[in-house]
Design an enzyme around this catalytic site. Structure first.
Site: not given
Ligand code: NAD
Length: 250
Positions: A89, A156, A160, A191
């Site tokens: 994730n 990105y 994805k 988030t």
């Molecule tokens: P977030 O920033 O709260 O969480 C991202 C997490 O990934 C954090 O724990 C961060 O420390 C970790 N991370 C990032 N790079 C890292 C690395 N190199 N090594 C280890 N850990 C790493 O954001 P989120 O929204 O919870 O994101 C979770 C997933 O959901 C991601 O893959 C993101 O792309 C995806 N996503 C988010 C959204 C949104 O709108 N928030 C929408 C679609 C998809």
């Protein structure tokens, strides 16, 4: 208690969707193995889960390091005996900007975190799931790069979309041995990644038919469905949990 006796590994567990999934999985009986870079956040979450009577272990590291995937799997098997589910994730958007101005370094960093890490995770998790007699692998993709293209987010989106292709290939390779592999495509979610700029949040809300963004728990519940036996015949899917982003044209 859909995860009683099960061990679930979660990357990006220090915040957002990953942390919410860890809390809900632990509340349903899972032993959770938490991975991300921020050790103090992981330790606090593990303590919180244990304080609620759950089971948790954590290791800090960077998913762009291929060795980190192996550390997480080893921790799951050593501490809890087996790995039954893995939620890859962790993700990052990188610098926003048009492709013609994008640096090679940004392109590489976005691919490394979102796509290469998924590959490294799968390589070590698949054998562990096989040792457990089957299980579920899940990747966080996005509406970006699949149902939508957003200006400034081409790297990105490409990463994805690649994750979805990886999930489908793995699903075809491992279906016969009881290993299901799916991708989850969240819509905009409140988030750290979404930030706290009210103008951007309002713009993002408008992209969704429901005219709001998701709470992390709403995405976590979709993740838990795909990781659980409730999804026993679901593999190779790219599940939108996007508040109608894909169908919204106004
Ligand atoms: P977030 O920033 O709260 O969480 C991202 C997490 O990934 C954090 O724990 C961060 O420390 C970790 N991370 C990032 N790079 C890292 C690395 N190199 N090594 C280890 N850990 C790493 O954001 P989120 O929204 O919870 O994101 C979770 C997933 O959901 C991601 O893959 C993101 O792309 C995806 N996503 C988010 C959204 C949104 O709108 N928030 C929408 C679609 C998809």
């Amino acid at each position: 208690m859909r995860f009683a006796g099960k061990t679930i590994l979660i990357t990006g567990a220090s915040s957002g969707i990953g942390a919410a999934t860890a809390r809900l999985a632990a509340a349903e009986g899972a032993a959770v193995v938490l991975g991300a870079r921020r050790a103090e956040r992981l330790e606090a979450l593990a303590r919180e889960i244990e304080g609620e009577g759950g089971r948790a272990a954590w290791v800090a590291g960077d998913v762009t390091d291929p060795g980190f995937a192996g550390e997480l799997v080893a921790l799951a098997e050593e501490r809890f005996g087996a790995l039954h589910g893995a939620f890859n994730n962790a993700g990052m958007v990188g610098e926003m900007g048009p492709v013609e101005e994008m640096t090679e370094a940004n392109w590489r960093a976005v691919m490394a975190t979102n796509l290469d890490a998924a590959f490294h995770g799968a390589k070590t998790q698949i054998p562990a799931l096989r040792r457990a007699g089957g299980g579920a692998l899940l990747f966080t993709a996005s509406f970006v790069g699949t149902s939508s293209g957003l200006p400034g987010m081409a790297a990105y989106g490409a990463a994805k979309a690649g994750v979805i292709g990886l999930a489908k290939g793995l699903a075809a390779e491992h279906g016969a041995e009881g290993i299901r592999v799916n991708a989850l495509l969240p819509g905009g979610t409140l988030t750290e990644m979404a930030g706290d700029d009210p103008a951007f949040i309002d713009f993002a809300k408008g992209l969704h038919a429901m005219k709001r963004l998701a709470e992390p728990e709403e995405i976590a519940r979709a993740a838990l469905f795909l990781l659980s036996e409730e999804a026993s015949f679901v593999t190779g899917a790219a599940l939108l949990a996007d508040g109608g982003n894909a169908v919204s044209k106004v």
